[in-house]
Design a protein around this motif. Structure first.
Motif, mmCIF file in Angstrom:
data_model
loop_
_atom_site.group_PDB
_atom_site.id
_atom_site.type_symbol
_atom_site.label_atom_id
_atom_site.label_comp_id
_atom_site.label_asym_id
_atom_site.label_seq_id
_atom_site.Cartn_x
_atom_site.Cartn_y
_atom_site.Cartn_z
ATOM 1 N N GLN A 37 0.749 -1.135 -0.093
ATOM 2 C CA GLN A 37 0.055 0.065 0.084
ATOM 3 C C GLN A 37 0.828 1.253 0.092
ATOM 4 O O GLN A 37 0.563 2.090 -0.909
ATOM 5 C CB GLN A 37 -0.992 -0.053 1.203
ATOM 6 N N ASP A 38 1.935 1.523 0.894
ATOM 7 C CA ASP A 38 2.637 2.582 0.800
ATOM 8 C C ASP A 38 4.016 2.379 0.112
ATOM 9 O O ASP A 38 5.227 3.216 0.260
ATOM 10 C CB ASP A 38 2.798 2.783 2.300
ATOM 11 N N LYS A 39 4.052 1.415 -0.866
ATOM 12 C CA LYS A 39 5.318 1.123 -1.725
ATOM 13 C C LYS A 39 4.975 1.177 -3.216
ATOM 14 O O LYS A 39 4.873 0.216 -3.889
ATOM 15 C CB LYS A 39 5.912 -0.065 -1.222
ATOM 16 N N PRO A 40 4.665 2.378 -3.820
ATOM 17 C CA PRO A 40 4.318 2.519 -5.132
ATOM 18 C C PRO A 40 5.523 1.858 -6.469
ATOM 19 O O PRO A 40 5.168 1.581 -7.309
ATOM 20 C CB PRO A 40 4.201 3.866 -5.387
ATOM 21 N N PHE A 41 6.516 1.823 -5.914
ATOM 22 C CA PHE A 41 7.688 1.266 -6.588
ATOM 23 C C PHE A 41 8.301 -0.071 -5.972
ATOM 24 O O PHE A 41 9.162 -0.640 -6.474
ATOM 25 C CB PHE A 41 9.044 2.238 -6.501
ATOM 26 N N GLY A 42 7.434 -0.780 -5.360
ATOM 27 C CA GLY A 42 7.429 -2.022 -4.788
ATOM 28 C C GLY A 42 8.704 -2.472 -3.772
ATOM 29 O O GLY A 42 9.059 -1.312 -3.139
ATOM 30 N N GLY A 43 8.988 -3.485 -3.608
ATOM 31 C CA GLY A 43 10.081 -3.999 -2.635
ATOM 32 C C GLY A 43 11.531 -4.205 -3.295
ATOM 33 O O GLY A 43 12.360 -4.137 -2.436
ATOM 34 N N VAL A 73 5.984 -8.888 -10.875
ATOM 35 C CA VAL A 73 6.653 -7.580 -11.146
ATOM 36 C C VAL A 73 5.884 -6.436 -10.294
ATOM 37 O O VAL A 73 6.462 -5.888 -9.725
ATOM 38 C CB VAL A 73 5.715 -7.102 -12.623
ATOM 39 N N TRP A 74 4.588 -6.763 -9.778
ATOM 40 C CA TRP A 74 3.758 -5.903 -8.920
ATOM 41 C C TRP A 74 4.547 -5.891 -7.418
ATOM 42 O O TRP A 74 4.991 -4.874 -6.946
ATOM 43 C CB TRP A 74 2.287 -6.280 -8.759
ATOM 44 N N ALA A 75 4.900 -7.018 -6.967
ATOM 45 C CA ALA A 75 5.845 -6.950 -5.850
ATOM 46 C C ALA A 75 7.146 -6.233 -5.794
ATOM 47 O O ALA A 75 7.445 -5.930 -4.762
ATOM 48 C CB ALA A 75 5.736 -8.542 -5.270
ATOM 49 N N GLU A 76 7.654 -6.802 -6.896
ATOM 50 C CA GLU A 76 9.162 -6.062 -6.889
ATOM 51 C C GLU A 76 9.137 -4.677 -7.366
ATOM 52 O O GLU A 76 10.146 -4.119 -7.144
ATOM 53 C CB GLU A 76 9.953 -7.072 -7.847
ATOM 54 N N TYR A 77 8.447 -4.098 -8.348
ATOM 55 C CA TYR A 77 8.416 -2.962 -8.885
ATOM 56 C C TYR A 77 7.271 -1.997 -8.570
ATOM 57 O O TYR A 77 7.078 -1.004 -9.244
ATOM 58 C CB TYR A 77 8.704 -2.956 -10.531
ATOM 59 N N GLY A 78 6.253 -2.488 -7.991
ATOM 60 C CA GLY A 78 5.084 -1.746 -7.439
ATOM 61 C C GLY A 78 3.887 -1.453 -8.624
ATOM 62 O O GLY A 78 4.064 -2.134 -9.623
ATOM 63 N N ILE A 79 3.139 -0.788 -8.153
ATOM 64 C CA ILE A 79 2.043 -0.408 -9.170
ATOM 65 C C ILE A 79 2.555 0.552 -10.324
ATOM 66 O O ILE A 79 1.952 0.273 -11.488
ATOM 67 C CB ILE A 79 0.883 0.136 -8.364
ATOM 68 N N VAL A 80 3.572 0.963 -10.193
ATOM 69 C CA VAL A 80 4.084 2.020 -11.044
ATOM 70 C C VAL A 80 4.811 1.026 -12.019
ATOM 71 O O VAL A 80 4.722 1.113 -13.434
ATOM 72 C CB VAL A 80 5.179 3.084 -10.607
ATOM 73 N N GLY A 81 5.722 0.053 -11.797
ATOM 74 C CA GLY A 81 5.968 -0.777 -12.696
ATOM 75 C C GLY A 81 4.968 -1.853 -13.459
ATOM 76 O O GLY A 81 5.148 -1.997 -14.345
#
Length: 165
Positions: A37-43, A73-81
């Motif tokens: 939720q608070d990580k738009p660029f993922g982990g 991709v969502w987990a590693e690079y977030g919603i932006v990726g």
């Protein structure tokens, strides 16, 4: 047909909400949703799956398995990726369809329609599997994109020298 083949069974389970595998994947995605939720660029790149378990075995993302390429991709690079990836995929499919539609050579058009359709299928299958990173699929995808986006040059070569595909 093909239910005994694990890849086909997994793709089918990706859309069957009654399937136990589907239920587990949805629970994992809920956990990821809360975490991201608070990580738009993922982990971070390589924070899930094999590399996550290898280099950060106690992290949340290493412990939560990504069920598909898009979830990874969502987990590693977030919603932006993920949005960037979907934009690229949509560009490839839409621009590829336009390029193939404009071709004049029937034989070349048929070949490239087959490649374009295969790309669309591979993009779709990634909803249930992580096949983009498998060999030789990524080579097939890359070559198909190259052939489609160079179709006009290929066609002009064939028409100029009166070659036929």
């Amino acid at each position: 047909i093909g239910q005994s083949y694990p890849k086909i069974a997994r793709v089918r389970s990706a859309f069957n909400y009654k399937d136990q595998s589907f239920q587990v994947r949805m629970k994992n995605q809920e956990l990821l949703w809360d975490y991201l939720q608070d990580k738009p660029f993922g982990g971070g790149a390589g924070s899930t799956a094999y590399y996550g378990r290898r280099f950060a075995p106690d992290s949340f993302l290493a412990k939560t398995p990504p069920d598909s390429f898009y979830v990874r991709v969502w987990a590693e690079y977030g919603i932006v990726g993920l949005a960037l990836l979907f934009g690229i995929i949509m560009y490839i499919l839409i621009a590829g369809a336009i390029i193939v539609y404009q071709l004049k050579t029937k034989e070349l058009k048929l070949i490239l329609v087959a490649l374009w359709a295969a790309l669309g299928g591979l993009f779709f299958v990634n909803l249930g599997n992580n096949i983009f990173s498998q060999f030789p699929i990524i080579i097939i995808i890359s070559m198909s994109i190259g052939f489609i986006f160079n179709a006009k040059q290929i066609e002009s070569f064939l028409l100029k020298d009166n070659h036929t595909p």
